[in-house]
Each structure stands twice: as C-alpha cells, then as structure tokens.
Write an enzyme that holds these catalytic residues in place. Structure first.
Site, PDB file in Angstrom:
ATOM      1  N   LYS A 154     -65.219 -27.388  19.121  1.00 60.62           N
ATOM      2  CA  LYS A 154     -63.653 -27.134  18.625  1.00 60.62           C
ATOM      3  C   LYS A 154     -63.522 -28.240  17.269  1.00 60.62           C
ATOM      4  O   LYS A 154     -62.953 -27.724  16.278  1.00 60.62           O
ATOM      5  CB  LYS A 154     -62.340 -27.905  20.186  1.00 60.62           C
ATOM      6  CG  LYS A 154     -62.189 -26.610  20.264  1.00 60.62           C
ATOM      7  CD  LYS A 154     -61.344 -27.109  21.847  1.00 60.62           C
ATOM      8  CE  LYS A 154     -61.981 -25.710  22.836  1.00 60.62           C
ATOM      9  NZ  LYS A 154     -60.781 -26.519  24.348  1.00 60.62           N
ATOM     10  N   GLN A 194     -58.163 -31.523  26.137  1.00 57.68           N
ATOM     11  CA  GLN A 194     -59.414 -30.668  27.096  1.00 57.68           C
ATOM     12  C   GLN A 194     -58.839 -30.604  28.491  1.00 57.68           C
ATOM     13  O   GLN A 194     -58.726 -31.888  29.963  1.00 57.68           O
ATOM     14  CB  GLN A 194     -61.334 -31.228  26.809  1.00 57.68           C
ATOM     15  CG  GLN A 194     -61.596 -30.343  26.542  1.00 57.68           C
ATOM     16  CD  GLN A 194     -61.529 -28.892  26.801  1.00 57.68           C
ATOM     17  OE1 GLN A 194     -61.177 -29.140  25.506  1.00 57.68           O
ATOM     18  NE2 GLN A 194     -62.320 -28.202  27.434  1.00 57.68           N
ATOM     19  N   ASP A 222     -52.156 -24.981  22.915  1.00 57.86           N
ATOM     20  CA  ASP A 222     -52.849 -24.802  23.659  1.00 57.86           C
ATOM     21  C   ASP A 222     -52.039 -23.422  24.987  1.00 57.86           C
ATOM     22  O   ASP A 222     -52.561 -22.611  25.270  1.00 57.86           O
ATOM     23  CB  ASP A 222     -53.401 -25.236  24.676  1.00 57.86           C
ATOM     24  CG  ASP A 222     -55.055 -25.826  24.893  1.00 57.86           C
ATOM     25  OD1 ASP A 222     -55.619 -24.759  24.677  1.00 57.86           O
ATOM     26  OD2 ASP A 222     -55.154 -26.773  25.258  1.00 57.86           O
TER      27      ASP A 222
END
Ligand code: GUN
Length: 294
Positions: free
Chosen positions: A64, A108, A133
């Site tokens: 990422k 994460q 997200d």
C-alpha cells in the site's frame, strides 16, 4: 449431441484481469493527482498504521505504501509494537484525525490478539471523513442506506471489475459466500444497489452446493482454500474469487477450484492477479476522493 450447458461445449471462461485493471486505475490516479496538485490542490495524504509483526500484514502495508509513492500520494506511516495497547493506538488516531496533511487513515487488520485491542472501538475512533477503508460504523450505515460514503476497498474493486467487463447485474442472482464486515456484507450491499437478487451464504448455510449452483454471479470471500467446487458452478456464471490462501508449499490459491470453475464459468478472476490488486487501487482512489471531497 452435447447440450448448450455441457462444459465440454463451452468456451473457457474469460479472465477478469485485476492486475491490468489495477494498473490502469493507478495510472489514471497518478495523472489526476499530478493535475490536481498542478491546479493548487493539496497533495492527498494516507496514514498507514500497523500494530505488531504479522508477516502477511507487513507485506500488505508495504504494498500500500509503495502504491502511494507510485501515484504521488503522501504516506504517513506508523508502526506500533504489539504491546502498545488500545489507549496508545487511540491516541495516535486522535492525532491523525486532526492532522491537516492526513486525508485518509488505514489501520491494518487484524489487530494482534495479545493486548487489549478492541477492533470495533478502533475503527469507530477514525474520523468518518478520513475513513479510507470505509469501515467506520457511520460509513457502513451509509452503505446500508445507499447514501454516498467511502466504500470498503475490496468490494469497490469487485464492482469495478464487474462493471469493466460490462457484466449486467440487474435481476441476476448474486450469491456471496462469506459474511465479513470487510468483504461479504459490503459486497452484498453493492450488488443489491445494482439491483441483483442477493443471497449471502456462511458456515451454517445448508446445501451450499445447491445455492452456489443457482448463482449467475458468485463472489467467494471466506478464506478457505478451494472450498467452492468447480462442479457447483452454474454454466455461464461469473465467478469472483476474493480468497487469497497460502498453501503449505508456499503457493497461493483462492476459495474456488479455479480450473474446474473456469471450465464452466463465463468470466472468472484468477488468484493471484484478480481481486487482490484492486484493493490497493481502491484504497488510493478512496484517499483521493476524501482529500478532494469527490
Ligand atoms: N485486512 C485485510 N483486508 C484489509 C483491508 O482492506 N483493510 C485493512 N485495514 N485491513 C485489512
């Protein structure tokens, strides 16, 4: 004479190529970011937060961060030791929420099991307007109600692949195997938004083979290697495999038996190179959207 639905009489499935689609998205984003900055907009910034040492998570976050660099996004990276604990993680999120250079925040998952982490509280502590997200309960609620909000990256990537191939969803029976908050539930809502008739299957579903066999569009997102047998797939179905499972020999496979499914499907995603690369592209897309309120 073979029937129309005999797999032997069908052309093999066409590949939904996530690697190519992701590369195209990233290239478009790079040009968009460069033009926006040239026109005086702020450089979009993504904060990445990783807690602990999980090797798979380390690789995902590294990819990422690399993508941010490629596209011209600023990356603000934070690593906390597993022992840091919930309070320290929440304090960091509080700082990122008020940092004007940060437009998107990603923590994460999964969080380590060891300390006192509460995943729901952590996701709810991210400012909804910086939720790259799309995991904040307000944004998930907006998705449920069909209102605009950041959409979880993997489901957004699945929809992009389907749209890119011109696959019509209205009136189709879409079967989603898996009910996670990250993939299964949001992808079901997005398919519903496109007027599919949606069934969600999970570990207690009876007659999984039969339900899968009635799918015009099948999305497998359980994380169980080759759980979905190729012989279950309805001839001509579209198969989207979100699973990325590492086998003992080190190789990767999806949640679907690829070869047998590809012999029956009209379209199928490979693993790797299908849905996986789309997740990162959509994370950056979400971040630019948040930065520039698109
Ligand atoms: N872990 C597995 N998938 C994801 C994702 O899309 N976002 C985050 N933050 N963690 C994940």
């Amino acid at each position: 004479m073979t029937s129309q639905t005999d797999s032997a009489s069908r052309a093999p499935a066409r590949i939904l190529d996530g690697k190519a689609a992701s590369a195209a998205l990233l290239e478009n984003l790079r040009a968009e970011v460069s033009a926006g900055i040239g026109a005086g907009r702020a450089r979009p910034g993504l904060a990445t937060v990783i807690v602990g040492e999980d090797p798979a998570s380390q690789i995902y976050v590294r990819n990422k961060r690399r993508a941010c660099e490629k596209v011209g996004l600023a990356n603000h990276h934070h690593e906390l030791p597993e022992a840091a604990g919930q309070a320290r993680l929440l304090a960091l999120l509080g700082e990122l929420n008020t940092d004007p250079a940060v437009h998107g925040i990603l923590v994460q998952l999964p969080l380590p099991r060891g300390a006192d982490y509460d995943e729901h509280a952590v996701l709810a502590a991210i400012a909804p307007e910086k939720d790259a997200d799309g995991f904040h309960p307000l944004n998930q609620g907006a998705l449920l109600q069909g209102r605009p909000a950041p959409v979880p990256c993997t489901p957004r990537g699945v929809m992009h692949l389907l749209a890119g191939a011109g696959i019509e969803l209205a009136g189709k029976h879409a079967v989603v195997v898996g009910r996670s908050n990250i993939v299964g539930k949001p992808v079901a809502l997005l398919l519903l938004r496109e007027h599919a008739t949606v069934t969600i299957c999970h570990s207690r579903t009876r007659n999984l083979a039969e339900v899968v066999g009635s799918a015009d569009v099948l999305v497998a997102a359980v994380g169980a290697p080759r759980l979905v047998k190729g012989a279950w797939v309805k001839p001509g179905a579209v198969v989207v495999d979100v699973g990325v499972n590492r086998l003992t020999d080190g190789s990767l496979c999806g949640d679907v038996e690829f070869d047998a499914a590809a012999a029956r499907a009209s379209w199928i995603t490979p693993v790797p190179g299908g849905v996986g690369p789309m997740t990162i592209a959509m994370l950056l897309r979400n971040t630019v959207d948040l930065a520039w309120q698109l």
